[in-house]
Design an enzyme around this catalytic site. Structure first.
Site, PDB file in Angstrom:
ATOM      1  N   ARG A 163     -15.142 -94.718  -9.058  1.00  0.00           N
ATOM      2  CA  ARG A 163     -14.011 -93.824  -8.797  1.00  0.00           C
ATOM      3  C   ARG A 163     -13.963 -93.536  -7.302  1.00  0.00           C
ATOM      4  O   ARG A 163     -14.734 -92.756  -6.770  1.00  0.00           O
ATOM      5  CB  ARG A 163     -14.203 -92.510  -9.585  1.00  0.00           C
ATOM      6  CG  ARG A 163     -12.921 -91.676  -9.667  1.00  0.00           C
ATOM      7  CD  ARG A 163     -13.243 -90.265 -10.152  1.00  0.00           C
ATOM      8  NE  ARG A 163     -13.823 -89.495  -9.064  1.00  0.00           N
ATOM      9  CZ  ARG A 163     -14.746 -88.542  -9.220  1.00  0.00           C
ATOM     10  NH1 ARG A 163     -15.227 -88.272 -10.415  1.00  0.00           N
ATOM     11  NH2 ARG A 163     -15.204 -87.871  -8.171  1.00  0.00           N
ATOM     12  N   HIS A 213     -11.934 -86.668  -8.867  1.00  0.00           N
ATOM     13  CA  HIS A 213     -11.777 -86.656 -10.327  1.00  0.00           C
ATOM     14  C   HIS A 213     -10.337 -86.306 -10.696  1.00  0.00           C
ATOM     15  O   HIS A 213      -9.762 -86.872 -11.623  1.00  0.00           O
ATOM     16  CB  HIS A 213     -12.741 -85.643 -10.943  1.00  0.00           C
ATOM     17  CG  HIS A 213     -12.538 -85.420 -12.403  1.00  0.00           C
ATOM     18  ND1 HIS A 213     -12.941 -86.333 -13.354  1.00  0.00           N
ATOM     19  CD2 HIS A 213     -11.964 -84.397 -13.086  1.00  0.00           C
ATOM     20  CE1 HIS A 213     -12.620 -85.884 -14.565  1.00  0.00           C
ATOM     21  NE2 HIS A 213     -12.034 -84.718 -14.422  1.00  0.00           N
ATOM     22  N   TYR A 248     -19.795 -83.068  -3.358  1.00  0.00           N
ATOM     23  CA  TYR A 248     -20.948 -83.623  -4.075  1.00  0.00           C
ATOM     24  C   TYR A 248     -21.305 -85.057  -3.670  1.00  0.00           C
ATOM     25  O   TYR A 248     -22.258 -85.622  -4.177  1.00  0.00           O
ATOM     26  CB  TYR A 248     -20.723 -83.567  -5.593  1.00  0.00           C
ATOM     27  CG  TYR A 248     -19.396 -84.126  -6.083  1.00  0.00           C
ATOM     28  CD1 TYR A 248     -19.236 -85.490  -6.312  1.00  0.00           C
ATOM     29  CD2 TYR A 248     -18.314 -83.286  -6.324  1.00  0.00           C
ATOM     30  CE1 TYR A 248     -18.030 -86.005  -6.752  1.00  0.00           C
ATOM     31  CE2 TYR A 248     -17.099 -83.791  -6.776  1.00  0.00           C
ATOM     32  CZ  TYR A 248     -16.959 -85.143  -6.994  1.00  0.00           C
ATOM     33  OH  TYR A 248     -15.764 -85.647  -7.446  1.00  0.00           O
TER      34      TYR A 248
END
Length: 345
Positions: A244, A248, A257
């Site tokens: 990805r 998200h 993160y």
């Protein structure tokens, strides 16, 4: 890993013809431009939210290309824009869900063979198994394919779905897009054993782990899985290893993160660039083809934007219409109060 037996006769499906190869690239390019545009539309206030799929075009287009829309049925999550486009769904009607225009989008699931977008994590897998079992009861050779992510694979619903699919020999393909991240948690920290496909052994389900950035590898694995299901052999798990490249969702900040260096290292080669180089090397396409494809993809995304912006709001009273088959007194009272306050009826 690959524990999926070859079809009867010992050979896989024939490789895609040149025109199919060009179509696959065109689909991937259209999806890439639509996906990038959709993020911009959210920033511009055209849609309230969107789940990007940047970097997952090969996994989605390659798998959806194997679907026979005359008989099969697909159960998506909220990130299958590429699947919808490859299946020929009207993309203005599909994107209307992201605009919150209507409950499950304006497209017709029965006609398109694509179930409504599923926002409940792992919810689509249960629906797929139920539909697939219905096909065995009807004596049909139709196959269900359900999409889920590596994060969703940790949900109990997935265990129940795979267990019952194996027991019932339901013709369903569990297509796992392992994009490396369950929102902000890396796969290493939430997928025990390192592989979702390997879990199939515990259910007696064959599994295939495939390079999810190689559209032809994905297409080949999915066609094999469908052939396995159609002949009464039960379910298959495909785990497409991809990445990805974006957040998200449009409300997520991946910088909290993971670093940009980690993104570059984990993402690997862009699936579109990779396929483009392969087509050029094999003489299947030339620069003129890619230029035309690029222009077509840009025009398509713009046309979808115009269609989205032309959609007016649905009447608010519709929120009460599809709750129960027969409206309850409480629901009728709520609807009456809403009409009185909002429509002054």
């Amino acid at each position: 890993m690959d524990t999926l037996p070859l079809p009867a006769g010992g050979s896989a499906a024939a490789p895609p013809a040149p025109d199919e190869l060009r179509e696959l690239y065109s689909l991937m390019a259209a999806v890439r431009h639509l996906d990038v545009a959709a993020v911009a539309w959210q920033r511009q206030g055209i849609i309230p939210g969107y789940a990007p799929e940047l970097g997952q075009e090969a996994a989605q287009v390659g798998s959806a290309y194997a679907v026979d829309t005359a008989r099969d049925f697909v159960f998506p999550t909220y990130r299958e824009t590429g699947v919808a486009r490859a299946m020929g769904v009207n993309m203005v009607e599909y994107m209307s869900t992201h605009k919150a225009t209507w409950h499950g989008g304006l497209y017709d699931p029965r006609k398109s063979r694509l179930a409504p977008i599923q926002a409940v994590v792992a919810g689509s897998v249960l629906h797929a198994v139920g539909w697939a079992h219905g096909q065995t009861l009807d004596g049909s050779d139709a196959v269900a394919m359900t999409y889920l992510g590596d994060g969703a694979s940790s949900q109990g619903d997935v265990h129940e779905a795979m267990n019952f699919a194996a027991l019932l020999k339901a013709p369903v393909v569990f297509f796992v897009q392992n994009n490396g991240w369950a929102i902000s948690l890396s796969s290493e920290r939430q997928v025990a054993g390192g592989s979702v496909a390997a879990r199939g052994a515990g259910y007696g389900i064959p599994g295939v782990q495939v390079d999810g950035n190689d559209v032809l590898a994905v297409l080949g694995a999915t066609r094999r899985a469908f052939a396995h299901c159609r002949t009464g052999n039960g379910p298959v798990i495909i785990e497409a290893m991809t990445y990805r490249r974006g957040p998200h969702s449009t409300s997520d900040d991946p910088g909290r993160y993971r670093s940009l260096d980690e993104e570059r290292e984990g993402a690997g080669e862009d699936p579109l660039h990779r396929f483009r180089q392969q087509l050029l090397a094999d003489g299947v396409a030339d620069e003129g083809f890619f230029a035309r494809t690029e222009a077509s993809a840009v025009a398509e995304a713009e046309k979808i934007r115009e269609g989205l912006q032309a959609l007016g709001p649905r009447p608010g009273r519709e929120m009460f219409d599809l709750v129960f088959q027969e409206a309850t007194p409480t629901l009728q009272s709520q609807a009456a109060s809403w009409r009185e306050e909002s429509e002054h009826v």
